[in-house]
Scaffold this active site. Structure first.
Site, short mmCIF file in Angstrom:
data_model
loop_
_atom_site.label_atom_id
_atom_site.label_comp_id
_atom_site.label_asym_id
_atom_site.label_seq_id
_atom_site.Cartn_x
_atom_site.Cartn_y
_atom_site.Cartn_z
N LYS A 1 -3.94 -2.27 14.37
CA LYS A 1 -3.04 -1.18 15.07
C LYS A 1 -4.00 -0.95 16.44
CE LYS A 1 -3.70 1.71 11.77
NZ LYS A 1 -3.33 1.13 10.39
N SER B 1 -13.04 1.31 10.48
CA SER B 1 -12.19 1.33 8.97
C SER B 1 -12.76 0.66 7.92
CB SER B 1 -10.69 0.69 9.26
OG SER B 1 -10.05 0.93 7.99
N ASP C 1 -11.29 -0.97 5.76
CA ASP C 1 -10.70 -2.20 5.79
C ASP C 1 -11.13 -3.64 5.80
OD1 ASP C 1 -8.49 -0.31 5.10
OD2 ASP C 1 -7.35 -0.85 6.85
N ASP D 1 -16.79 4.97 14.22
CA ASP D 1 -15.61 4.85 13.15
C ASP D 1 -15.16 3.56 13.22
OD1 ASP D 1 -13.22 5.28 11.66
OD2 ASP D 1 -12.55 7.05 12.94
N GLU E 1 0.80 -1.30 0.16
CA GLU E 1 -0.19 -0.10 -0.10
C GLU E 1 0.89 1.32 -0.06
OE1 GLU E 1 -1.65 1.47 3.78
OE2 GLU E 1 -0.99 -0.58 4.77
N VAL F 1 -5.46 -0.14 3.03
CA VAL F 1 -5.61 -1.50 2.96
C VAL F 1 -6.77 -1.71 2.02
CG1 VAL F 1 -5.84 -3.87 4.24
CG2 VAL F 1 -4.22 -2.10 4.99
N LYS G 1 -5.41 10.60 1.09
CA LYS G 1 -5.47 9.07 1.82
C LYS G 1 -6.95 8.68 1.08
CE LYS G 1 -6.50 6.63 6.06
NZ LYS G 1 -6.44 6.85 7.64
N1 PSU Z 1 -0.29 0.12 8.89
C1 PSU Z 1 0.70 1.00 9.40
N2 PSU Z 1 0.71 2.56 9.05
C2 PSU Z 1 -0.46 2.76 8.62
C3 PSU Z 1 -1.55 1.98 8.06
C4 PSU Z 1 -1.39 0.69 8.36
O1 PSU Z 1 1.91 0.46 9.86
O2 PSU Z 1 -0.42 4.20 8.21
C5 PSU Z 1 -2.81 2.62 7.18
C6 PSU Z 1 -3.12 1.31 6.48
O3 PSU Z 1 -3.35 2.23 5.09
C7 PSU Z 1 -4.69 1.21 6.74
C8 PSU Z 1 -5.09 2.73 7.24
O4 PSU Z 1 -5.41 0.72 5.92
O5 PSU Z 1 -3.81 2.97 7.96
C9 PSU Z 1 -6.30 2.68 8.15
O6 PSU Z 1 -6.72 3.93 8.24
P1 PSU Z 1 -8.45 3.96 8.59
O7 PSU Z 1 -8.25 3.62 10.11
O8 PSU Z 1 -8.70 5.74 8.72
O9 PSU Z 1 -9.28 3.37 7.94
MN MN Z 2 -12.03 5.68 10.01
#
Ligand code: PSU
Ligand code: MN
Length: 290
Positions: free
Chosen positions: A149, A130, A132, A128, A15, A96, A76
């Site tokens: 995470k 994701s 993903d 919220d 990614e 992702v 993003k």
């Molecule tokens: N893994 C990491 N660093 C990141 C991400 C994943 O070590 O920055 C990113 C990935 O692209 C993942 C995104 O899909 O964070 C999730 O963001 P959100 O919570 O806004 O969906």
């Molecule tokens: Mn989000």
């Protein structure tokens, strides 16, 4: 879709959000090359996914990647705003969710990341979650990740994966890892120790369900943090960036955590992402050979 596909079954998707929004600018290009090399150790090729001038590309050239890494602003991009970025002809870094969606169209079955997105800790009020997770329910791609995470609600994320029918298997671990934290008390669907057996399962499962799956690979031991150190770091970071919302939450918190930890979270993030790329390369190779 006007997808530019330069990949296929012998490629591991990487990614661009991790590169553009997850690490400081100076680290992005070296990390991209480390990830690519780690994939190649498995005898397969990397395909970096991103959007250049509105065009989604699976397998960016070095020049295209350099364009994204040097650009003043790169949006993003998740599965919800991908079409907008294409329509407007803008640059986009794929999360992702979009990487999986585009990679699947390009015939790729394996992706590597650091940690997937998931259910945020305040989901009861913010809702919220994701994109993903929902994407994995639609696209047959195995995502190699150090769990979810740990700034998220790890237990709730695990439950949603179950609800969506996304298997979560561990590589040489019994618990669902939480990014910098190697172990939790959250269970997996199965543990695999042998790469060939893992590949045999993944091949059959992707074909059987048409959905994705998670291969959880804990952060390398030397770089990992204890849960206590992590929670302290996170609570300090949250106080420093209380105003972030939506797509900005994850990058804002990660940047704050990297600053507060004096760089140790950044080196852990890089180490785990590279280890995941290595395992993804091995898995991709295993899917090709019977
Ligand atoms: N893994 C990491 N660093 C990141 C991400 C994943 O070590 O920055 C990113 C990935 O692209 C993942 C995104 O899909 O964070 C999730 O963001 P959100 O919570 O806004 O969906
Ligand atoms: Mn989000």
């Amino acid at each position: 879709m006007k997808l530019l596909n330069r990949a296929g079954a012998g490629f591991v998707a990487l990614e661009t959000t991790l590169l553009v929004h997850g690490v400081p600018r100076a680290e992005a290009a070296p990390l991209a090359y480390q990830l690519a090399d780690a994939v190649r150790e498995g005898g397969v090729q990397p395909a970096v996914v991103g959007v250049v001038d509105g065009r989604p590309i699976v397998g960016l050239t070095d020049d295209e990647l350099a364009t994204l890494l040097a650009a003043e602003h790169v949006e993003k991009v998740n599965t919800a705003n991908l079409g907008i970025i294409m329509h407007r002809g803008q640059h986009g870094a794929t999360t992702v969710s979009t990487t999986v969606e585009l990679a699947a169209r390009g015939g790729i079955r394996v992706m590597a990341t650091g940690g997937i997105g998931g259910v945020h800790r305040d989901f009861g009020s913010s809702l919220d979650i994701s994109g993903d997770l929902a994407t994995l329910a639609r696209c047959p791609v195995a995502v190699v990740t150090s769990g979810v995470k740990s700034l998220l609600d790890v237990r709730a994320t695990r439950e949603v994966l179950e609800t969506l029918g996304i298997p979560v298997v561990g590589y040489r671990t019994d618990s669902f890892p939480a990014f910098y934290v190697r172990e939790t008390d959250i269970p997996l669907d199965a543990r695999f120790d042998d790469p060939a057996e893992l590949a045999a399962f993944v091949r059959a499962e992707l074909a059987r369900t048409g959905r994705g799956l998670i291969v959880a690979n804990p952060c390398p031991l030397v770089e990992a943090m204890s849960a206590a150190v992590w929670e302290e770091l996170l609570s300090r970071a949250q106080k420093a960036v209380p105003e972030a919302h939506g797509r900005d939450v994850t990058p804002a918190l990660l940047a704050q955590i990297h600053a507060l930890s004096g760089g140790s979270s950044l080196s852990a993030n890089i180490a785990l992402a590279v280890a995941n790329a290595r395992l993804a390369g091995e898995l991709c190779h295993g899917l090709l050979v019977r």
